[in-house]
Write a protein that holds these residues in place. Structure first.
Motif, PDB file in Angstrom:
ATOM      1  N   GLY A 255       0.808  -1.217   0.000  1.00  0.00           N
ATOM      2  CA  GLY A 255       0.000   0.000   0.000  1.00  0.00           C
ATOM      3  C   GLY A 255       0.837   1.261   0.000  1.00  0.00           C
ATOM      4  O   GLY A 255       0.411   2.277   0.523  1.00  0.00           O
ATOM      5  N   ARG A 256       2.033   1.182  -0.602  1.00  0.00           N
ATOM      6  CA  ARG A 256       2.959   2.311  -0.428  1.00  0.00           C
ATOM      7  C   ARG A 256       2.409   3.631  -0.958  1.00  0.00           C
ATOM      8  O   ARG A 256       2.764   4.695  -0.447  1.00  0.00           O
ATOM      9  N   ARG A 290       5.974   3.183  13.477  1.00  0.00           N
ATOM     10  CA  ARG A 290       5.919   4.369  12.619  1.00  0.00           C
ATOM     11  C   ARG A 290       7.326   4.765  12.154  1.00  0.00           C
ATOM     12  O   ARG A 290       7.556   5.054  10.978  1.00  0.00           O
ATOM     13  N   ASP A 291       8.292   4.747  13.078  1.00  0.00           N
ATOM     14  CA  ASP A 291       9.660   5.120  12.699  1.00  0.00           C
ATOM     15  C   ASP A 291      10.218   4.189  11.635  1.00  0.00           C
ATOM     16  O   ASP A 291      10.890   4.608  10.703  1.00  0.00           O
ATOM     17  N   ILE A 296      11.506   2.954   5.835  1.00  0.00           N
ATOM     18  CA  ILE A 296      11.228   2.238   4.588  1.00  0.00           C
ATOM     19  C   ILE A 296      10.859   3.230   3.489  1.00  0.00           C
ATOM     20  O   ILE A 296      11.344   3.150   2.357  1.00  0.00           O
ATOM     21  N   GLN A 297      10.022   4.190   3.848  1.00  0.00           N
ATOM     22  CA  GLN A 297       9.607   5.176   2.850  1.00  0.00           C
ATOM     23  C   GLN A 297      10.810   5.971   2.332  1.00  0.00           C
ATOM     24  O   GLN A 297      10.938   6.221   1.136  1.00  0.00           O
ATOM     25  N   ARG A 298      11.688   6.333   3.253  1.00  0.00           N
ATOM     26  CA  ARG A 298      12.875   7.092   2.852  1.00  0.00           C
ATOM     27  C   ARG A 298      13.724   6.261   1.870  1.00  0.00           C
ATOM     28  O   ARG A 298      14.186   6.763   0.855  1.00  0.00           O
ATOM     29  N   ALA A 303      15.613   5.100  -3.653  1.00  0.00           N
ATOM     30  CA  ALA A 303      15.739   4.183  -4.798  1.00  0.00           C
ATOM     31  C   ALA A 303      15.083   4.796  -6.034  1.00  0.00           C
ATOM     32  O   ALA A 303      15.621   4.712  -7.143  1.00  0.00           O
ATOM     33  N   THR A 304      13.914   5.424  -5.853  1.00  0.00           N
ATOM     34  CA  THR A 304      13.237   6.064  -6.975  1.00  0.00           C
ATOM     35  C   THR A 304      14.108   7.164  -7.565  1.00  0.00           C
ATOM     36  O   THR A 304      14.248   7.288  -8.775  1.00  0.00           O
TER      37      THR A 304
END
Ligand SMILES: [Zn+2]
Length: 451
Positions: A255-256, A290-291, A296-298, A303-304
């Motif tokens: 669900g990113r 949450r951290d 992971i989001q970072r 990578a993107t």
């Protein structure tokens, strides 16, 4: 090239695609086919027996400076004939490489004596070591033995090899189930499904995977009901599974797109609510989750950025070249959807900023790529792509009329293959469109047949 083959099992002659040159810079898809075992793998249309076609292979990977050949010993060629064939293949690759991209190693290909060492080298470029390959081979063998064993023997094999039954084993098993169901061997499929069910309950990794599948299924089901995955919904599902770290990661990766500011706020709100209610440990745990998700989001964003940067570099290289056609041609292997996206964005920006010359140049590059892609695509596939993306029946009618020579039973067979692929990939919309096109083509063929 198309080559006639005689089935070693039933003697039926049939045509199959045989590739002798794998030039990764030009056709990266051939490398994928090679790694997945589909390249030069023929299946008899009469009896279904399949096998590798023994053929000389030349492999060129300019990014890894690999230039190697393998001539299968079972072809029983003498030294002179072998060198002749290798020479011809090398010549072809050199001819299709623009002069400025030719390299010294091209005149001295490395000879691989066995297909195994050849494949090890290719896998090496993917970061896969010979040890990993050996383990995978063991797993394939284990699966083959388990699939045909009686329940008692299965039990013993399971106990003895429990360490080899990991996620990879399950993905090999899934691939095997898919392949077998396409060959419509019902007995074998049922056996494999039973084995999968058994391993799902009797091994720790199986139970973990099953839990994962159920959690993902629940997420998809709720998202579908709500008309899309919202940040709130993702937060709910993550909170419901917060004790299982790998499950949290799986849900987040799925669900990113919903991991927005709102999503993280929901987690913070929930943690504060717990804190107020005196549940300090619960609040801390959720804060920790949450951290981790922020981290992971970072990483995903980083990578993107990297792939975006790589696409931009390719575009800059092409823009700098004197001859755009040649530059595009030399970079075809690095051109993908993301690249096209970068190209379009840059072109729109140049247009808006009044840099007309640059905008024109970018538009020209786009045209070269599109015509290059079309010339690489077989006419049947081009026709199908047009048909599937047509707006309505009338438009499809026109497209069919413009290519009367391509409408044939073979085309219908290609559609059937694509429909199966679409359905196993869960692409129902594409499947429906293909069914529509198929019905129309069938009607056309019936009409032609009655004249
Ligand atoms: Zn056969």
């Amino acid at each position: 090239m198309q080559t006639q083959i005689t089935c070693p099992n039933c003697g039926t002659p049939y045509m199959a695609d045989v590739y002798q040159i794998i030039d990764v810079g030009r056709q990266p898809q051939l490398k994928e086919m090679l790694l997945s075992g589909q390249l030069n793998f023929a299946v008899c249309p009469n009896c279904g027996a399949g096998g590798r076609i023994a053929t000389p292979l030349l492999y060129h990977d300019p990014a890894h400076d690999i230039f190697m050949v393998h001539v299968p010993p079972e072809m029983n060629l003498d030294q002179v004939r072998r060198e002749e064939i290798v020479g011809q293949l090398v010549q072809q690759v050199v001819n299709q490489t623009p002069p400025e991209k030719r390299r010294g190693y091209m005149f001295n290909p490395q000879t691989m004596l066995t297909m195994q060492s050849f494949m090890e080298k290719v896998w090496g470029t993917e970061g896969v070591t010979p040890e990993m390959l050996a383990r995978q081979q063991r797993q394939v063998d284990l699966l083959r033995r388990m699939a045909t064993a009686s329940p008692d023997v299965q039990e013993i094999l399971l106990k003895e090899n429990v360490r080899d039954i990991d996620e990879t084993f399950f993905s090999i098993l899934r691939a095997q189930i898919e392949a077998t169901s396409q060959m419509s061997d019902a007995n074998q499929v049922v056996g494999l499904l039973n084995l999968q069910a058994k391993l799902m309950t009797e091994t720790e990794i199986g139970r973990k995977l099953e839990k994962q599948q159920m959690a993902l299924h629940a997420l998809n089901r709720d998202a579908k009901k709500a008309g899309g995955l919202s940040p709130e919904l993702l937060a709910q599902h993550i909170i419901a599974n917060e004790e299982d770290e790998s499950l949290v990661t799986t849900l987040a990766l799925t669900g990113r797109a919903a991991m927005t500011y709102d999503f993280f706020t929901k987690l913070t709100d929930e943690a504060e609510k717990r804190q107020k209610a005196g549940d300090t440990a619960g609040a801390e745990h959720l804060g920790h989750v949450r951290d981790q998700l922020l981290e992971i989001q970072r990483e995903m964003q980083e990578a993107t950025q990297q792939v975006l940067k790589a696409a931009q570099d390719v575009l800059d290289d092409i823009l700098k070249a004197d001859n755009l056609d040649e530059a595009v041609n030399a970079n075809m292997g690095r051109i993908d959807d993301l690249f096209m996206h970068v190209l379009e964005a840059r072109q729109a920006h140049a247009e808006q900023s009044g840099r007309h010359e640059e905008s024109e140049k970018l538009r020209h590059i786009q045209e070269i790529i599109i015509s290059q892609m079309q010339s690489d695509t077989p006419p049947e596939v081009q026709l199908l792509t047009q048909l599937v993306s047509a707006a309505n029946k009338q438009e499809r009618e026109q497209i069919i009329q413009s290519a009367p020579g391509l409408v044939s039973d073979e085309l219908v067979e290609v559609i059937d293959m694509l429909r199966e692929q679409a359905s196993s990939a869960g692409q129902t919309e594409l499947g429906d469109r293909l069914s529509e096109v198929r019905a129309e083509l069938k009607a056309k063929l019936a009409l032609a047949g009655s004249h």
